[in-house]
Design an enzyme around this catalytic site. Structure first.
Site, mmCIF file in Angstrom:
data_model
loop_
_atom_site.group_PDB
_atom_site.id
_atom_site.type_symbol
_atom_site.label_atom_id
_atom_site.label_comp_id
_atom_site.label_asym_id
_atom_site.label_seq_id
_atom_site.Cartn_x
_atom_site.Cartn_y
_atom_site.Cartn_z
ATOM 1 N N ASP A 1 -52.149 -4.844 52.441
ATOM 2 C CA ASP A 1 -52.494 -6.218 52.809
ATOM 3 C C ASP A 1 -53.403 -6.185 54.033
ATOM 4 O O ASP A 1 -53.594 -5.138 54.641
ATOM 5 C CB ASP A 1 -51.241 -7.050 53.090
ATOM 6 C CG ASP A 1 -50.267 -6.330 53.999
ATOM 7 O OD1 ASP A 1 -50.711 -5.640 54.946
ATOM 8 O OD2 ASP A 1 -49.055 -6.446 53.773
ATOM 9 N N ASP B 1 -46.597 -1.746 67.463
ATOM 10 C CA ASP B 1 -45.597 -0.683 67.484
ATOM 11 C C ASP B 1 -46.195 0.717 67.707
ATOM 12 O O ASP B 1 -46.014 1.315 68.757
ATOM 13 C CB ASP B 1 -44.671 -0.752 66.262
ATOM 14 C CG ASP B 1 -45.391 -0.894 64.926
ATOM 15 O OD1 ASP B 1 -46.633 -0.873 64.907
ATOM 16 O OD2 ASP B 1 -44.701 -1.016 63.891
ATOM 17 N N ASP C 1 -54.526 -7.919 57.757
ATOM 18 C CA ASP C 1 -54.167 -8.779 58.875
ATOM 19 C C ASP C 1 -55.373 -8.925 59.788
ATOM 20 O O ASP C 1 -56.099 -7.963 60.035
ATOM 21 C CB ASP C 1 -53.010 -8.171 59.677
ATOM 22 C CG ASP C 1 -51.734 -8.108 58.866
ATOM 23 O OD1 ASP C 1 -51.294 -9.165 58.373
ATOM 24 O OD2 ASP C 1 -51.195 -6.999 58.686
#
Ligand code: ATP
Ligand code: MG
Length: 403
Positions: free
Chosen positions: A30, A108, A32
């Site tokens: 996907d 992260d 982002d």
């Protein structure tokens, strides 16, 4: 989308997994986007846009079945980045917009904090993500233990990316995981379950599972499975798990349909089998009932940790409950079993049991041969939904429909 944001005078970056995967030559799952445009401003640029999230507003832009997530740069203390968690105290200060640099601080892993800038086609890399990408290393930003405490799901993400990308978890990032598995208990069930599905259904279930074991995370997710792997039938339990996980990965690689229910059925089989044996031998229950009772006990014990969604649990029950019926091969019984809508999954499960030596290989072979000899048998079976069955009124046994 990046160009449209850029042309409207905003900063626009592709970020996260898509940049990482493209640089590695993989196909991103996907996309982002990070921008300095506020969600309302994003909405004005894209007709097919919906704003979601109350605490932190995000824009979702729809292209058919694709959703591109557009997030405004986030700021504030990185310790507030536990955006999915329900720490009420954080709510108000969570919706703080920031700069690109602040946004990068909240991500992260270094390899997940790369930004592709549409203004000059450069990659913005504050944290040495490119170097780690080249070395194949997963490294958390900041102090690892603090970052895991903020959001324990990062431990599962480490396991997932290590498996998916075939990366090493860098030493400092890896070390605290051994001790911090217990923090997963505090993560909401739904988020944990989602993450487990991602971990097991991304085509790398076998490696992911190994990593969970290595870092002592398995016992916090599937304690009964973890115990079974070290229990009386450790070897064959491990063998069945390995084979089941590998089969799933193999099917995903070939784009064949897979269901997590099958994997969960494999993972919880040894506890169910052992309990069913007790129910049968000590309590004298018939085989199928013994399994059903064992199943509900094992599932409710699992639910204390992470409940398995009902629809999967139903299918697991079906797969398990059909197992004793494979042993009963007299008369019309095989035909009836073959006609069961779960025959296929239950048969695959039977093969696994035979492969790891839990049951006689001969039984599995008999059923394999049976299917070759009866290619159409299931088409004529009473168990398949026939017109007659569907028309039979529900209260045919004398029950009134609305008592
Ligand atoms: P994939 O989509 O392939 O699973 P991804 O890296 O895109 O991997 P997403 O869950 O889509 O993972 O998240 C997109 C990005 O958001 C991540 O790359 C990371 O920068 C950031 N992110 C996601 N979850 C967290 C988290 N728990 N803590 C910090 N940053 C996160
Ligand atoms: Mg992603």
């Amino acid at each position: 989308m990046l160009y449209r944001l850029h042309n409207a005078g905003y900063e626009a970056y592709l970020v996260g997994g898509a940049v990482r995967d493209l640089l590695l030559g993989h196909r991103p799952k996907d996309f982002d986007i990070a921008t300095d445009a506020k969600p309302e401003e994003v909405k004005q640029l894209f007709r097919n846009c919906r704003l979601i999230g109350r605490r932190f507003r995000l824009a979702h832009v729809f292209f058919g079945r694709e959703i591109i997530e557009v997030a405004t740069f986030r700021g504030g203390e990185p310790t507030e980045s536990s955006d999915h968690q329900s720490d009420e105290g954080m709510i108000l200060r969570d919706n703080v917009y920031g700069t690109l640099e602040e946004d990068a601080l909240r991500r992260d892993f270094t390899v997940n904090a790369l930004y592709y800038n549409i203004a000059d086609f450069s990659i913005v890399d504050y944290w040495g993500g490119i170097a780690d990408l080249e070395k194949g290393l997963l490294r958390l930003l900041g102090d690892p233990e603090t970052r895991y405490r903020e959001d324990p799901v990062r431990m599962l993400r480490a396991a997932r990316f290590a498996a998916k990308l075939d990366f090493e978890i860098e030493e400092e990032t890896a070390k605290p995981i051994y001790e911090l598995g217990g923090l997963l208990d505090g993560v909401p069930d739904a988020r944990l379950f989602d993450e487990i599905l991602k971990l097991l259904m991304a085509g790398q279930a076998h490696v992911s599972f190994r990593i969970l074991q290595k870092y002592k995370l398995l016992s916090h997710l599937f304690p009964q499975t973890a115990a079974a792997i070290e229990g009386e039938f450790a070897e064959r339990t491990a063998q069945m798990l390995n084979q089941g996980l590998l089969n799933t990965d193999h099917r995903i690689a070939k784009e064949m349909p897979v269901t997590p229910a099958f994997l969960f059925a494999v993972m919880l089989w040894e506890p169910v089998r052992a309990q069913a044996e007790i129910n049968r031998d000590d309590k004298g229950m018939p085989a199928i009932l013994a399994i059903q009772r064992a199943a509900s006990k094992v599932l409710s014990s699992q639910a204390q940790v992470i409940p398995i969604h009902k629809r999967y649990a139903i299918m697991m029950n079906e797969i398990w409950s059909l197992q004793p019926r494979f042993l009963n091969r007299r008369g019309k019984r095989p035909n009836r079993l073959f006609a069961n809508q779960r025959f296929r999954a239950a048969y695959d499960f039977l093969l696994l049991r035979a492969q790891c030596g839990e049951i006689e290989q001969e039984v599995a072979q008999w059923w394999t041969d049976y299917q070759v000899d009866h290619p159409d048998a299931h088409k004529h079976q009473p168990n398949t939904r026939t017109r007659r069955q569907r028309r039979r009124p529900r209260n045919s046994r004398g029950k009134t429909r609305n008592p």
